[in-house]
Write an enzyme that holds these catalytic residues in place. Structure first.
Site, PDB file in Angstrom:
ATOM      1  N   GLN A 238       0.833  -1.201   0.000  1.00  0.00           N
ATOM      2  CA  GLN A 238       0.000   0.000   0.000  1.00  0.00           C
ATOM      3  C   GLN A 238       0.872   1.257   0.000  1.00  0.00           C
ATOM      4  O   GLN A 238       1.856   1.356   0.739  1.00  0.00           O
ATOM      5  CB  GLN A 238      -0.920   0.017   1.223  1.00  0.00           C
ATOM      6  CG  GLN A 238      -2.031  -1.011   1.177  1.00  0.00           C
ATOM      7  CD  GLN A 238      -3.113  -0.676   0.165  1.00  0.00           C
ATOM      8  OE1 GLN A 238      -3.074   0.346  -0.521  1.00  0.00           O
ATOM      9  NE2 GLN A 238      -4.100  -1.552   0.071  1.00  0.00           N
TER      10      GLN A 238
ATOM     11  N   GLU B  53      -1.531 -15.546  -3.459  1.00  0.00           N
ATOM     12  CA  GLU B  53      -0.934 -14.459  -4.244  1.00  0.00           C
ATOM     13  C   GLU B  53      -0.291 -15.041  -5.490  1.00  0.00           C
ATOM     14  O   GLU B  53       0.369 -16.085  -5.431  1.00  0.00           O
ATOM     15  CB  GLU B  53       0.096 -13.700  -3.406  1.00  0.00           C
ATOM     16  CG  GLU B  53       0.901 -12.663  -4.165  1.00  0.00           C
ATOM     17  CD  GLU B  53       0.048 -11.593  -4.801  1.00  0.00           C
ATOM     18  OE1 GLU B  53       0.361 -11.188  -5.934  1.00  0.00           O
ATOM     19  OE2 GLU B  53      -0.936 -11.158  -4.162  1.00  0.00           O
TER      20      GLU B  53
ATOM     21  N   ASP C  89      -8.543  -8.496  -1.089  1.00  0.00           N
ATOM     22  CA  ASP C  89      -8.011  -7.178  -1.468  1.00  0.00           C
ATOM     23  C   ASP C  89      -7.549  -7.255  -2.917  1.00  0.00           C
ATOM     24  O   ASP C  89      -6.349  -7.261  -3.199  1.00  0.00           O
ATOM     25  CB  ASP C  89      -6.866  -6.784  -0.533  1.00  0.00           C
ATOM     26  CG  ASP C  89      -6.385  -5.355  -0.778  1.00  0.00           C
ATOM     27  OD1 ASP C  89      -7.055  -4.625  -1.538  1.00  0.00           O
ATOM     28  OD2 ASP C  89      -5.340  -4.968  -0.224  1.00  0.00           O
TER      29      ASP C  89
ATOM     30  N   CYS D  55      -9.967  -1.033  -4.030  1.00  0.00           N
ATOM     31  CA  CYS D  55      -9.381   0.222  -4.481  1.00  0.00           C
ATOM     32  C   CYS D  55     -10.144   0.787  -5.675  1.00  0.00           C
ATOM     33  O   CYS D  55      -9.819   1.873  -6.157  1.00  0.00           O
ATOM     34  CB  CYS D  55      -7.910   0.034  -4.856  1.00  0.00           C
ATOM     35  SG  CYS D  55      -7.636  -1.195  -6.161  1.00  0.00           S
TER      36      CYS D  55
END
Length: 852
Positions: free
Chosen positions: A512, A562, A748, A776
């Site tokens: 971030q 991930e 996320d 986001c």
């Protein structure tokens, strides 16, 4: 008998709303029905006879038999019966009038799009080209049509191409030929094109006939040679306006503006979920309750402000290009490339960029002035220097003074993106040596000296600056403490801190950009997730493991997913640095591994559906005995499977994932894990490199104990539990979920949102009762939430080939996918809050809680 052309006089009616003068067209039109009978009887016709469609015909499409005016009705009942009016016009509601208006509108558009031949602008854009055409196909087409030109460019997949002519005569001839000879029956239109800022505007005499090259760019542009269209578009816009459009507003006004924008986006979720709900299924209660809160799907609990407002970005990506004056510049673009703007201006007065980043950008810009290698051209897709990135690492949070944030920057990573295509290796190495020397000397000569940890070169040969994660990395400056064996990605790292945890960051890993605001964001997500020691947390799109590691002390176990291999390696290193042992990180695309991971830890959804049906006939006492506590026999089975693995027997094949996995149950850990804890507490850094040297899919060692054995223990344990559950259906939940009574997912995703396969897996698994979505891009959040929250019918519809999907919005595509969603219990939006991670910009993070 009255004259046929004069309407008969009518007595004045009582209560008449309005009166018209005798002889007026409106009066004639209104009185025509009364006079039509007399005219017909006398053999004459009214001038407005059959010039308007009957209202009954317009409403019902019926003929004269459906008209209540009677046989003497003077209105037309069909389009064929309709006559033109006295002045040559038609009834505006008729098909003829509509067609005439359409033709007139098209003619007006064509007139507006006519090319004005301008001697100062010979750069034109061809609109309406087939998408499959390439530049070679466009050149062949122009040659076949006998059109002369200087340069011609087109990219496959686009409907526009760019052509530069040498003279006005060539342009005039091209306009005439393209009008007379359309391509595939479709006319190719010509419009003005904007010259790029780094390209020289050519006068008529600057290009000799037959000597023009295909490369129309000329980097050696002097002041005043920038194209007029781009100067007009960008002269009033600075880098500050382009990057931080809200910087002119007080921060409190920015927060209110963003909160209002988030509320408007959330309302779209309610509207689209209402549309997507099957007709045979009643609307969910949260849609009905949305009327009480202004159409929102759930309560928007405000916006969480950023602790720091100025200089908050720990990562700045500077574009490399030419300014409006033609100077080599490192900064930000003044507009979008699709708008015809490629001008780059220095990051002057950009409040979100730190002074350290600005100083390094200036150093790199000064170096480019003397570099012999060209800058990257976005038009020609060629050049060497492409992008310059500055990543910063800060001290622990307790040492940060908000008024002096930049003084807490302790580490800096510089990433230079280049394209080595057709560049001599010796020349490239020489330029890298000069660059490294210039940056190191520049950092040391500043007052005070700037921190500089590592310099990395990223060799990217694609068109877009968004390089894939596997791009080659060339380290130019390696920290002294990291000069160890291993790949370049192991040597080039910086560190940052969140919630008193230390995080290792590689060049391409996601982190971030606002560290202090991210700490608030993760704390909020953990509070809403209702975590405890009996929680199994799935961290989807985990990056370097920041969310899972900051919440690891509040849960029993974390499973992170991930796709970036270096980020997973960072997550391993971060867990070891901070002594966290209840985390496992899997390398792979979420849509590829989410299903197998859910089945491994929770069992398949079909098992739980069968178990719930079987348990419905069992009393409450037997249910409580069979919940989710592992038995001693299960532990013994796991220990025995571990012994087999140590002997090299019955090892489970790995799927290429990288695991750092220990179960949260102390009974499962046993003495071996206690030994790991003691050694890790004494010297945690001694074992970091051992876990980092191995690549994805290989066994990482924690104090000489392979994580493959631990991971395989879990697999064997899960299989043992599942085998026992095959005997008794009411033991399925206990076998698959082990000791974890609470299963939570925190996602996320990137700006595009979650993959439909991931949404389907989360939606259809009944054990996931709570989902925290960190977005986001609120638009993608709305699209994903439609699939998560819309009820589904028992009969699943198959996806039919929808050819219009290209023009559909993300929400529209989500509504289509809900039709094929398997029947499952939908989530319910419970809470939402905006988090301002990007002050001075229009972007904002959104956290949303879903439950069922």
């Amino acid at each position: 008998m009255e004259d046929a052309t004069t309407p008969p006089s009518q007595p004045e009616l009582v209560g008449e709303k309005r009166k018209r003068e005798e002889g007026s067209p409106d009066a004639a039109a209104e009185d025509a029905p009364a006079a039509s009978g007399e005219d017909a009887a006398g053999g004459g016709r009214h001038p407005m006879w059959k010039t308007s469609l009957c209202s009954f015909f317009r409403r019902r499409g019926a003929g004269a038999e459906g008209c209540s005016h009677g046989e003497s009705c003077r209105y037309a009942h069909t389009e064929e019966e309709l006559r033109p009016r006295p002045y040559g016009t038609w009834d505006p509601t008729s098909d003829r009038a509509k067609k005439l208006r359409k033709v007139a509108a098209e003619a007006q558009e064509e007139a507006e799009e006519e090319v004005t031949v301008d001697e100062q602008s010979l750069d034109k854009c061809l609109v309406g080209l087939p998408r499959g055409w390439t530049a070679d196909r466009l050149k062949t087409f122009l040659q076949d049509q006998g059109i002369l030109y200087a340069t011609a460019k087109k990219k496959k997949g686009m409907t526009v191409g760019f052509v530069t002519f040498e003279s006005v005569e060539q342009l005039t001839h091209a306009v005439q030929v393209l009008k007379e000879n359309p391509s595939g029956g479709k006319e190719i239109k010509i419009s003005d094109a904007n010259r790029r800022s780094h390209q020289k505007v050519r006068a008529e005499g600057h290009v000799a006939n037959g000597t023009a090259t295909e490369n129309g760019s000329n980097p050696a542009t002097t002041a005043g040679e920038t194209s007029a269209p781009e100067v007009v578009a960008s002269s009033k816009k600075s880098a500050r306006d382009a990057v931080t459009p809200l910087a002119h507003m007080p921060y409190n006004d920015q927060l209110e503006h963003k909160k209002h924008s988030m509320a408007q986006i959330l309302k779209r979720l309610t509207r689209n979920a209402r549309k997507a709900c099957p007709p045979a299924i009643p609307l969910p209660n949260w849609i009905f309750k949305s009327k009480e809160i202004g159409g929102l799907p759930c309560k928007l609990e405000g916006i969480l402000e950023s602790p720091i407002v100025d200089g908050y970005r720990n990562k700045c990506e500077f574009s490399v290009g030419y300014s409006l004056e033609g100077k080599k510049t490192v900064g930000f673009m003044l507009g979008n490339f699709r708008e015809g703007v490629t001008a780059v201006e220095e990051p002057v007065n950009c409040p979100n960029v730190s002074e350290i980043s600005c100083k390094y950008a200036q150093m790199f810009q000064d170096f480019l002035q003397s570099s012999s290698l060209p800058l990257w051209s976005r038009v020609d897709n060629c050049g060497f220097w492409r992008q310059f990135t500055v990543r910063e690492g800060r001290c622990p949070a307790e040492a940060v003074v908000l008024q002096h944030v930049e003084s807490q920057i302790s580490e800096v990573m510089l990433i230079v993106q280049v394209c080595s295509t057709d560049v001599d290796e010796a020349l490239m190495k020489e330029e890298f040596d000069k660059l490294s020397t210039a940056l190191i000397q520049g950092a040391s000569t500043c007052s005070p000296p700037l921190p500089l940890t590592t310099i990395v070169v990223q060799d990217h040969k694609g068109i877009s600056n968004a390089a894939p994660a596997d791009c080659p990395l060339i380290p130019l400056l390696v920290p002294k403490g990291d000069q160890l064996e291993g790949g370049a990605e192991d040597k080039t790292r910086i560190h940052d801190h969140i919630s008193n945890l230390k995080f290792s960051i590689s060049p391409t890993a996601f982190f971030q950009v606002n560290t202090l605001a991210a700490e608030r964001l993760y704390t909020l997500a953990g509070d809403w997730a209702n975590l405890n020691s009996d929680t199994l947390l799935f961290d989807v799109c985990c990056g370097t493991g920041t969310i899972g590691l900051t919440l690891a002390h509040r849960v029993g176990m974390v499973v992170g997913i991930e796709m970036n291999e270096s980020a997973v390696s960072d997550a391993h290193r971060n867990a070891l640095i901070n002594g966290i042992k209840n985390c496992r990180f899997v390398c792979g695309k979420a849509e590829d591994v989410i299903g197998s991971l859910l089945t491994e830890y929770l069992g398949s959804p079909q098992q739980h559906i069968a178990a719930s049906e079987s348990n419905s006939v069992i009393n409450d006492t037997s249910k409580n005995e069979d919940t989710i506590n592992c038995t001693e026999s299960d532990v013994e089975n796991m220990d025995s499977s571990a012994e087999k693995n140590d002997n090299g027997e019955n090892e489970q094949p790995r799927d290429g994932s990288v695991d750092l996995h220990t179960c949260g149950d102390e009974d499962i850990k046993g003495d071996s894990v206690d030994r790991v804890n003691k050694e890790a507490d004494s010297s945690p850094d001694e074992h970091i490199e051992a876990a980092v040297e191995q690549s994805c899919g290989e066994a990482s060692l924690i104090n000489d104990e392979p994580t493959d054995a631990i991971s395989t223990d879990s697999l064997e344990h899960g299989k043992t539990c599942q085998d026992s559950s095959s005997i008794q259906n009411n033991n399925v939940l206990a076998a698959s979920a082990c000791q974890f009574k609470n299963v939570v997912a925190i996602v996320d995703p990137p700006r595009v949102g979650l993959h439909p396969t991931v949404i389907k897996a989360l939606r259809t698994h009944p054990l996931i009762r709570r989902l925290v979505y960190i977005s986001c891009n609120p638009d993608s959040l709305v699209a994903n939430a439609i699939e998560l929250c819309t009820p589904t019918s028992e009969k699943q519809e198959k996806n039919k080939g929808n050819r219009g999907w290209r023009s559909m919005s993300a929400a529209g595509l989500a509504r289509q996918r809900t039709k094929s969603m398997p029947n499952s219990e939908p989530f319910i939006p419970k809470r939402a809050m905006a988090v301002d991670l990007f002050p001075h910009t229009s972007h904002c993070e959104m956290v949303m809680l879903f439950e069922r």
